[in-house]
Design a protein around this motif. Structure first.
Motif, PDB file in Angstrom:
ATOM      1  N   VAL A 132      31.588  63.373  27.349  1.00 38.01           N
ATOM      2  CA  VAL A 132      31.988  63.437  25.942  1.00 38.01           C
ATOM      3  C   VAL A 132      32.959  62.295  25.643  1.00 38.01           C
ATOM      4  O   VAL A 132      34.037  62.221  26.225  1.00 38.01           O
ATOM      5  N   ALA A 133      32.531  61.400  24.753  1.00 35.79           N
ATOM      6  CA  ALA A 133      33.408  60.310  24.319  1.00 35.79           C
ATOM      7  C   ALA A 133      34.406  60.883  23.331  1.00 35.79           C
ATOM      8  O   ALA A 133      34.015  61.572  22.384  1.00 35.79           O
ATOM      9  N   ALA A 134      35.682  60.632  23.551  1.00 36.05           N
ATOM     10  CA  ALA A 134      36.677  61.247  22.665  1.00 36.05           C
ATOM     11  C   ALA A 134      38.000  60.496  22.644  1.00 36.05           C
ATOM     12  O   ALA A 134      38.691  60.443  23.660  1.00 36.05           O
ATOM     13  N   PRO A 135      38.373  59.930  21.493  1.00 35.18           N
ATOM     14  CA  PRO A 135      39.752  59.501  21.272  1.00 35.18           C
ATOM     15  C   PRO A 135      40.519  60.690  20.727  1.00 35.18           C
ATOM     16  O   PRO A 135      39.976  61.805  20.638  1.00 35.18           O
ATOM     17  N   SER A 136      41.778  60.513  20.347  1.00 43.35           N
ATOM     18  CA  SER A 136      42.536  61.610  19.752  1.00 43.35           C
ATOM     19  C   SER A 136      41.951  61.959  18.384  1.00 43.35           C
ATOM     20  O   SER A 136      41.423  61.099  17.674  1.00 43.35           O
ATOM     21  N   ALA A 137      42.048  63.232  18.013  1.00 42.88           N
ATOM     22  CA  ALA A 137      41.416  63.735  16.792  1.00 42.88           C
ATOM     23  C   ALA A 137      42.327  63.564  15.581  1.00 42.88           C
ATOM     24  O   ALA A 137      42.801  64.523  14.973  1.00 42.88           O
ATOM     25  N   ASN A 138      42.573  62.302  15.239  1.00 44.03           N
ATOM     26  CA  ASN A 138      43.418  61.967  14.104  1.00 44.03           C
ATOM     27  C   ASN A 138      42.875  60.721  13.435  1.00 44.03           C
ATOM     28  O   ASN A 138      42.006  60.044  13.978  1.00 44.03           O
ATOM     29  N   LEU A 139      43.376  60.411  12.250  1.00 41.69           N
ATOM     30  CA  LEU A 139      43.027  59.143  11.626  1.00 41.69           C
ATOM     31  C   LEU A 139      43.644  58.018  12.446  1.00 41.69           C
ATOM     32  O   LEU A 139      44.727  58.162  13.007  1.00 41.69           O
ATOM     33  N   PHE A 140      42.957  56.888  12.505  1.00 38.38           N
ATOM     34  CA  PHE A 140      43.399  55.771  13.335  1.00 38.38           C
ATOM     35  C   PHE A 140      44.821  55.333  12.971  1.00 38.38           C
ATOM     36  O   PHE A 140      45.159  55.152  11.809  1.00 38.38           O
ATOM     37  N   GLY A 141      45.654  55.206  14.023  1.00 45.15           N
ATOM     38  CA  GLY A 141      47.020  54.728  13.851  1.00 45.15           C
ATOM     39  C   GLY A 141      48.022  55.799  13.491  1.00 45.15           C
ATOM     40  O   GLY A 141      49.220  55.555  13.535  1.00 45.15           O
ATOM     41  N   ARG A 142      47.533  56.995  13.137  1.00 42.07           N
ATOM     42  CA  ARG A 142      48.434  58.076  12.737  1.00 42.07           C
ATOM     43  C   ARG A 142      48.885  58.886  13.950  1.00 42.07           C
ATOM     44  O   ARG A 142      48.464  58.663  15.075  1.00 42.07           O
ATOM     45  N   LEU A 143      49.733  59.878  13.693  1.00 37.96           N
ATOM     46  CA  LEU A 143      50.266  60.714  14.762  1.00 37.96           C
ATOM     47  C   LEU A 143      49.162  61.480  15.482  1.00 37.96           C
ATOM     48  O   LEU A 143      48.235  61.998  14.856  1.00 37.96           O
ATOM     49  N   SER A 144      49.266  61.573  16.792  1.00 38.97           N
ATOM     50  CA  SER A 144      48.288  62.314  17.587  1.00 38.97           C
ATOM     51  C   SER A 144      48.429  63.812  17.331  1.00 38.97           C
ATOM     52  O   SER A 144      49.539  64.316  17.133  1.00 38.97           O
ATOM     53  N   PRO A 145      47.317  64.570  17.358  1.00 40.97           N
ATOM     54  CA  PRO A 145      47.358  66.006  17.070  1.00 40.97           C
ATOM     55  C   PRO A 145      47.581  66.844  18.324  1.00 40.97           C
ATOM     56  O   PRO A 145      46.921  66.657  19.339  1.00 40.97           O
ATOM     57  N   THR A 146      48.504  67.788  18.231  1.00 43.80           N
ATOM     58  CA  THR A 146      48.765  68.677  19.370  1.00 43.80           C
ATOM     59  C   THR A 146      48.482  70.139  19.027  1.00 43.80           C
ATOM     60  O   THR A 146      48.661  71.011  19.865  1.00 43.80           O
ATOM     61  N   THR A 147      48.034  70.394  17.792  1.00 47.36           N
ATOM     62  CA  THR A 147      47.644  71.740  17.369  1.00 47.36           C
ATOM     63  C   THR A 147      46.380  71.639  16.519  1.00 47.36           C
ATOM     64  O   THR A 147      46.079  70.568  15.957  1.00 47.36           O
ATOM     65  N   PRO A 148      45.642  72.737  16.358  1.00 47.04           N
ATOM     66  CA  PRO A 148      44.464  72.715  15.469  1.00 47.04           C
ATOM     67  C   PRO A 148      44.844  72.320  14.041  1.00 47.04           C
ATOM     68  O   PRO A 148      44.070  71.640  13.355  1.00 47.04           O
TER      69      PRO A 148
END
Length: 337
Positions: A132-148
Motif C-alpha cells: 500500500v503506497a501511503a504518505p500522511s493523510a493530510n493536504l500537502f505541506g500541512r500538519l500530519s494527522p494523528t487522529t481520524p
C-alpha cells in the motif's frame, strides 16, 4: 462527508479496486492506495495536492514481501535493519523492482518501504494482498494527522477512513538508505540516530544533507506547517503577547504576568511523550480563534529531539526565521536576517 469505520475487509477491498483509504499506523495516519496500480497512486497526489516530485512510501505486512518491491539481491544490511525494527517506525530505501510504478518513486530507481507496527494497518495490508503506497493523510505541506478527526478536517475526496484512534508515536518514521557499511538517515523520526548506532555498533550512521536532491518523503525544507505563523525561539521570550501561544516540549520558567496561552507537551520533559502530542496540539492551536501566532522553544537535537526539530524547522520554514537568546532574528541556518 467521508465514510468511515473499522472494517478492514471493506478497506482492503477498496484498495484492491483502486480506491483511496486513510488508515492508522503507529506514527501518523496514512492515505493509501494499491502500490502496484499507477492510476490509483495518481489519485493520492490529486487528493493531497502533492507535487509529483515527492516520492511515496510503500507499506507491507511481512518481511517476506520484500522481494516484490526491492530488487534482488537485497542488501544484507537492509535485511538486518528490517529484522531488527519491523514492524516499526523505520522506512528503508532500496533499489526497486519493475513491479513498482515510477509514480510511486517520482521516477527514482529506488523505493521507500516500511512495515507499520499497527494491528489495524497490518491486517488491512495483508487482506489487500498488495503493498500500500501511503504518505500522511493530510493536504500537502500541512500538519500530519494523528487522529481520524485530523483526516476529516483536511481530506474530503477519499473513499474510506479506517478508524484506529489516536496514533502512538505521533511522528513520522525514520527513513534510511544503505551504502555499504553506512546507514544514511534521510529523515529523522521515531527511531533515533543514537538508537541506530547503538544497535549497529560496527556501522557508520550519518545524517543526510538536506541540500541533496530528494530521495525520500519529508525532505523538503518547508513541510508539516500549521495555517498560522510559527516561530522558533532558543528560550522562552521575555514578552509573550496575548495573541500568541507558547509551545513547550519540556518545562521552562515563565515570565511573571505572561498572558499567552502556554501548552506544555510533557510535564516531565519526556521528549518521546512530547513528540507524540506535538501534531495534535498544533492542530488545536491552528483552530483556536484566540491564537494568531505560535511560538515554540527549541530542544536539543539529540535522540528523538532531532526528529522533533526536523519537523519544527520545516513547520517554521515558510516564516523564514527564529529568534535567538539576544532577540536577534535568524534563518534556519542561524544566519542573521
Amino acid at each position: 462527508m467521508i465514510k468511515s469505520g473499522k472494517d478492514t475487509i471493506f478497506a482492503s477491498k477498496l484498495i484492491k479496486e483502486g480506491k483511496l483509504v486513510a488508515f492508522p499506523t503507529e506514527t501518523v495516519y496514512g492515505l493509501g492506495a494499491n502500490g502496484f496500480d499507477a492510476k490509483a497512486v495518481a489519485r493520492i497526489f490529486e487528493a493531497k495536492k502533492r507535487p509529483s516530485f515527492d516520492p511515496l512510501i510503500l507499506h507491507i505486512s511481512s518481511i517476506e514481501e520484500l522481494p516484490t518491491v526491492f530488487k534482488k539481491p537485497i542488501s544484507p544490511m537492509i535485511m538486518q535493519l528490517a529484522e531488527k525494527y519491523w514492524p516499526g517506525p523505520l522506512t528503508i530505501v532500496g533499489p526497486k523492482t519493475a513491479k513498482v510504478p515510477d509514480i510511486v518513486t517520482s521516477g527514482l530507481k529506488t523505493v521507500a518501504v516500511r512495515m507499520p507496527r499497527n494491528k489495524v494497518a497490518l491486517k488491512m495490508i495483508k487482506q489487500a494482498g498488495v503493498p500500500v503506497a501511503a504518505p500522511s493523510a493530510n493536504l500537502f505541506g500541512r500538519l500530519s494527522p494523528t487522529t481520524p478527526e485530523h483526516v476529516k478536517e483536511q481530506l474530503s475526496t477519499i473513499d474510506y477512513l479506517l478508524e484506529g484512534g489516536k496514533t502512538d508515536i505521533g511522528l513520522e518514521s525514520t527513513i534510511v538508505t544503505v551504502n555499504g557499511k553506512t546507514i544514511e538517515i534521510l529523515r529523522p523520526g521515531g527511531i533515533s540516530m543514537d538508537q541506530l548506532q547503538q544497535d549497529f555498533p560496527g556501522v557508520n550512521v550519518v545524517m543526510s544533507a538536506t541540500e541533496k536532491h530528494i530521495q525520500a518523503p519529508g525532505q523538503l525544507r518547508s513541510h508539516y506547517s500549521p495555517r498560522k505563523p510559527l516561530y522558533l525561539h532558543d528560550s522562552v521570550p521575555d514578552k509573550l503577547p496575548e495573541y500568541a501561544a507558547l509551545l513547550l516540549f519540556e518545562p521552562h520558567p515563565i515570565p511573571e504576568g505572561a498572558k499567552s496561552k502556554i501548552v506544555l507537551l510533557s510535564s516531565t520533559g519526556d521528549l518521546t511523550e512530547a513528540a507524540a502530542n506535538m501534531f495534535a496540539v498544533l492542530h488545536d492551536l491552528e483552530d483556536d480563534p484566540e491564537v494568531e501566532q505560535i511560538y515554540a522553544v527549541r530542544v536539543k537535537e539529540e535522540g528523538i529531539g532531532m526528529a522533533i526539530m526536523d519537523r519544527m524547522k520545516k513547520a517554521a520554514y515558510r516564516y523564514s526565521h527564529f529568534v535567538d537568546d539576544q532577540g536577534m532574528v535568524r534563518d534556519e541556518s542561524g544566519n542573521l536576517l
